[in-house]
Write a protein that holds these residues in place. Structure first.
Motif, short mmCIF file in Angstrom:
data_model
loop_
_atom_site.label_atom_id
_atom_site.label_comp_id
_atom_site.label_asym_id
_atom_site.label_seq_id
_atom_site.Cartn_x
_atom_site.Cartn_y
_atom_site.Cartn_z
N ILE A 54 0.83 -1.21 0.00
CA ILE A 54 0.00 0.00 0.00
C ILE A 54 0.87 1.25 0.00
O ILE A 54 0.67 2.18 -0.81
N MET A 55 1.85 1.30 0.90
CA MET A 55 2.66 2.50 1.03
C MET A 55 3.55 2.72 -0.18
O MET A 55 3.82 3.86 -0.57
N THR A 56 4.00 1.64 -0.81
CA THR A 56 4.79 1.79 -2.03
C THR A 56 3.95 2.40 -3.15
O THR A 56 4.41 3.28 -3.88
N GLY A 57 2.70 1.95 -3.26
CA GLY A 57 1.81 2.52 -4.26
C GLY A 57 1.54 4.00 -4.03
O GLY A 57 1.56 4.81 -4.96
N ALA A 62 2.94 9.96 -4.99
CA ALA A 62 3.52 11.18 -4.42
C ALA A 62 4.75 11.63 -5.20
O ALA A 62 4.94 12.83 -5.44
N LEU A 63 5.59 10.68 -5.59
CA LEU A 63 6.78 11.04 -6.37
C LEU A 63 6.40 11.55 -7.76
O LEU A 63 7.06 12.45 -8.30
N ALA A 80 6.35 13.46 -0.12
CA ALA A 80 7.22 12.40 -0.65
C ALA A 80 8.23 11.95 0.40
O ALA A 80 8.51 10.75 0.52
N VAL A 81 8.77 12.87 1.19
CA VAL A 81 9.74 12.51 2.22
C VAL A 81 9.10 11.62 3.29
O VAL A 81 9.68 10.61 3.70
N VAL A 82 7.91 12.01 3.75
CA VAL A 82 7.23 11.19 4.77
C VAL A 82 6.99 9.78 4.24
O VAL A 82 7.26 8.78 4.93
N LEU A 83 6.50 9.69 3.02
CA LEU A 83 6.18 8.37 2.46
C LEU A 83 7.43 7.55 2.16
O LEU A 83 7.44 6.33 2.37
#
Length: 263
Positions: A54-57, A62-63, A80-83
């Motif tokens: 999920i977080m990679t998606g 975000a990127l 983007a930094v947080v993720l």
């Protein structure tokens, strides 16, 4: 078009200047990333694998937003930094917990991968400066380096904490002390600024994560027992406030650039 070694103006650079609020938000992003990942994987019961997917998606989206702006936009950059802090942490956690890779191995492996990233970056661009991120290729190198600093910081921090069994707070203070020494070396003996930045960037990950664990974990495990939910919300609120301030300041700087260009 800018020449390869031309220094961009602030409005052309795609990442922020290194200021006090940069380090504050970075530390809070790391702390929130640590507690948010724990909340999703443990509290919500998603597990490490599902949380990682999920977080990679979400990070990819975000990127894409960050790259689309082709300039520094505070909310997009810090999202983007947080993720990426979450995903970088999850990469190490998956290797260790799901695949049984030792922390010593992951620490060495990510050190090599990060060094290789810097080597290819420098060979291609002849600089590792974050003040000249004004092309897509340089930005790709930048975010790859950021990702691997989080993975390396996670592995190194966990390795220190588990090897010496010194607790979350002491581990955080230890890494904070090392960062302070790097800052002193930069200030007193003129340690290379680029080297000092990247060393500090790597070490702020275990620093922030240690304090995040100290705040969120139960007292019997050496924490204050705030829980991952409250800890994440506290730092999210602080990040939002600082990013709003950065946005206002960045807008003012861009307006100044426009006025200067029109003269």
């Amino acid at each position: 078009m800018l020449a390869p070694h031309t220094h961009p103006t602030p409005s052309q650079n795609r990442v922020p200047d290194v200021t006090l609020d940069f380090w504050l938000v970075k530390l809070m992003a790391v702390t929130m990333g640590e507690t948010a990942a724990d909340y999703l994987a443990v509290n919500l019961g998603l597990g490490l694998t599902v949380t990682s997917l999920i977080m990679t998606g979400v990070l990819v989206v975000a990127l894409a937003l960050q790259f689309a702006h082709q300039r520094y936009v505070p909310w997009a950059y810090w999202l983007a930094v947080v993720l990426i802090s979450v995903v970088g942490t999850l990469i190490t956690d998956n290797l260790v917990d799901n695949f049984g890779v030792r922390l010593q191995t992951t620490t060495i492996a990510f050190s090599v991968v990060l060094a290789a990233t810097f080597a290819v970056w420098y060979a291609s661009e002849r600089t590792l400066s974050i003040h000249t991120i004004f092309t897509t290729r340089r930005e790709i190198f930048y975010w790859l380096a950021i990702l691997f600093t989080f993975s390396l910081g996670t592995a190194a921090g966990d390795l220190v904490a588990e090897t010496f069994d010194i607790g979350y707070l002491t581990t955080g203070l230890l890494f904070g002390g090392v960062i302070a020494l790097i800052a002193l070396a930069w200030y007193l003996i003129h340690l290379d600024a680029i080297l000092a930045f990247w060393l500090a960037y790597i070490l702020t990950r275990p620093l922030g994560a240690s304090f995040g664990d100290w705040l969120s974990q139960p007292a019997e495990y050496g924490g204050l027992g705030l829980g991952t939910t409250y800890t994440s919300l506290i730092f999210l609120g602080c990040i939002i406030a600082l990013v709003l301030y950065m946005t206002l300041r960045n807008n003012a700087d861009e307006m100044d650039d426009i006025l200067l260009d029109s003269e």
